[in-house]
Design an enzyme around this catalytic site. Sequence first.
Site, short mmCIF file in Angstrom:
data_model
loop_
_atom_site.label_atom_id
_atom_site.label_comp_id
_atom_site.label_asym_id
_atom_site.label_seq_id
_atom_site.Cartn_x
_atom_site.Cartn_y
_atom_site.Cartn_z
N SER A 123 0.83 -1.21 0.00
CA SER A 123 0.00 0.00 0.00
C SER A 123 0.86 1.25 0.00
O SER A 123 1.94 1.28 0.56
CB SER A 123 -0.91 0.03 1.22
OG SER A 123 -1.64 1.25 1.21
N LYS A 158 -4.53 -6.72 3.55
CA LYS A 158 -4.48 -5.60 2.59
C LYS A 158 -5.89 -5.28 2.09
O LYS A 158 -6.26 -4.12 1.91
CB LYS A 158 -3.56 -5.96 1.42
CG LYS A 158 -3.59 -4.95 0.25
CD LYS A 158 -3.08 -3.57 0.66
CE LYS A 158 -2.74 -2.65 -0.49
NZ LYS A 158 -3.78 -2.22 -1.36
N HIS A 209 -7.61 -3.40 4.78
CA HIS A 209 -7.00 -2.06 4.77
C HIS A 209 -7.71 -1.20 3.73
O HIS A 209 -8.08 -0.06 3.98
CB HIS A 209 -5.50 -2.20 4.45
CG HIS A 209 -4.84 -0.95 3.95
ND1 HIS A 209 -5.08 -0.44 2.69
CD2 HIS A 209 -3.95 -0.10 4.52
CE1 HIS A 209 -4.37 0.66 2.51
NE2 HIS A 209 -3.68 0.89 3.60
N ASN A 210 -7.95 -1.77 2.54
CA ASN A 210 -8.62 -1.01 1.49
C ASN A 210 -10.08 -0.71 1.84
O ASN A 210 -10.59 0.35 1.50
CB ASN A 210 -8.56 -1.77 0.16
CG ASN A 210 -7.17 -1.75 -0.45
OD1 ASN A 210 -6.18 -1.54 0.25
ND2 ASN A 210 -7.07 -1.97 -1.73
N GLU A 225 -10.02 2.11 4.08
CA GLU A 225 -9.71 3.27 3.23
C GLU A 225 -10.99 3.80 2.56
O GLU A 225 -11.22 5.01 2.51
CB GLU A 225 -8.68 2.82 2.20
CG GLU A 225 -8.23 3.84 1.19
CD GLU A 225 -7.35 3.16 0.13
OE1 GLU A 225 -7.67 3.31 -1.06
OE2 GLU A 225 -6.37 2.48 0.47
#
Length: 486
Positions: A133, A188, A191-192, A195
């Site tokens: 990232s 990940k 995480h997105n 986001e």
Amino acid sequence: MAGQPTRIGLAGLAVMGQNLALNIAEKGFPISVYNRTTSKVDETVERAKKEGNLPLYGFHDPESFVKSIQKPRVIIMLVKAGAPVDQTIKTLSAYLEKGDCIVDGGNEWYENTERREKAVAENGFLYLGMGVSGGEEGARNGPSMMPGGSYEAYKNIEDIVLKVAAQVRDSGPCVTYIGKGGSGNFVKMVHNGIEYGDMQLIAEAYDVLKSVGKLSNEELHSVFTDWNKGELESFLVEITADIFGIKDDKGDGHLVDKVLDKTGMKGTGKWTVQQAAELSVPAPTIESSLDARFLSGLKDERVQAAKVFKAGGFGDILTDQTVDKKQLIDDVRKALYASKICSYAQGMNLIRAKSMEKGWGLKLGELARIWKGGCIIRAIFLDRIKQAYDRNADLANLLVDPEFAKEIIERQSAWRRVVCLAINSGISTPGMSASLAYFDSYRRERLPANLVQAQRDYFGAHTYERTDVEGSFHTEWFKIARQSKI
């Protein structure tokens, strides 16, 4: 051409791949690069020369590329998720030997990584799925990296990733071995999802300030610049401030006002929401941000709907109340912060639920640490999250950490004022509202779910439990109700 073997290889030279390769070379690791379209190879070699004669060597065919790397070979792939990854593995595998290692640095669905790890193991190869990232800027100067899969494979690249990752003072490089299987990709992906939630909440803060508070782009620029010095200090708030400062190069005014209100997406947000549903983990802030993107895509329908409702007396703003700007700015800041806590809490709970299901043993505090630099959701706030898990590794929810609980209590009246103001003004704040509803449900000892359960038992004999007696019960509600009507 490299005289002696290089330390590592990288295949796939779109922007992310090029930048990561240059970063690795700059950190002193000679690297071989390969791309199916050979012009990309030459372009990367050219950049390496320009950016300081970096030890980067380009190859036009897969065989000489693979053979140029020291054994056991490590090759990072940065190609589109799905079929292109399988194709690249197939191309490289023809020249790899036992003990060599393939690292997928793309945004891959975690189960694909687990399938590939098993498949390449049959040939004696090691495999890592590594979330990266930080966008192109992060890839070049220090991303946050989330490698999962073979621990032995991780050990082969540990010296490289520790140097290549973003470095945060007092907490070290933004990389750690995440865990087994597809855990790196899963982390990940979440995480997105976080986001998505973060970006939506910031967009809502902007909407309320602009539409109700009537702030100009200059004022917004200064508000977000100011916010970035306090509790909201983060990459996303920083770039938001920058965006409000940029003038249109093709006409008058600011560029942000000319950008079409239609959001794209690559799929990781959707996967996060699907996983939340699969695992029965509430993630309303993240879900509302996905819905907001879907709604933004209905641009033509929205233009028509605006006409229909304008005729019924609905302008863009329903109330024309005067607001105290200073108070509004302060309230919105607090609402944004409180809502954000909910978004991160949902993401962390999702990671924990998956970790328990798969036996990954993920450390949530360590994830907060590696997100502190390099990545898109990097924020000063992650320090607080790490401390919360340091205080209590088994914390049920970030909301009940004593520090965060105190912060929410201090901000909740401002949060409610902003949501009410938005609702009364006809402005949707799905993220802030969903966060508030999540908080209000989570902190209540008793919810109206007793009625839903009674309804389920009424029409489907699904049974229910009682508050006062152990066991499962079924009542013939229909018969009793019919008798009382006679």
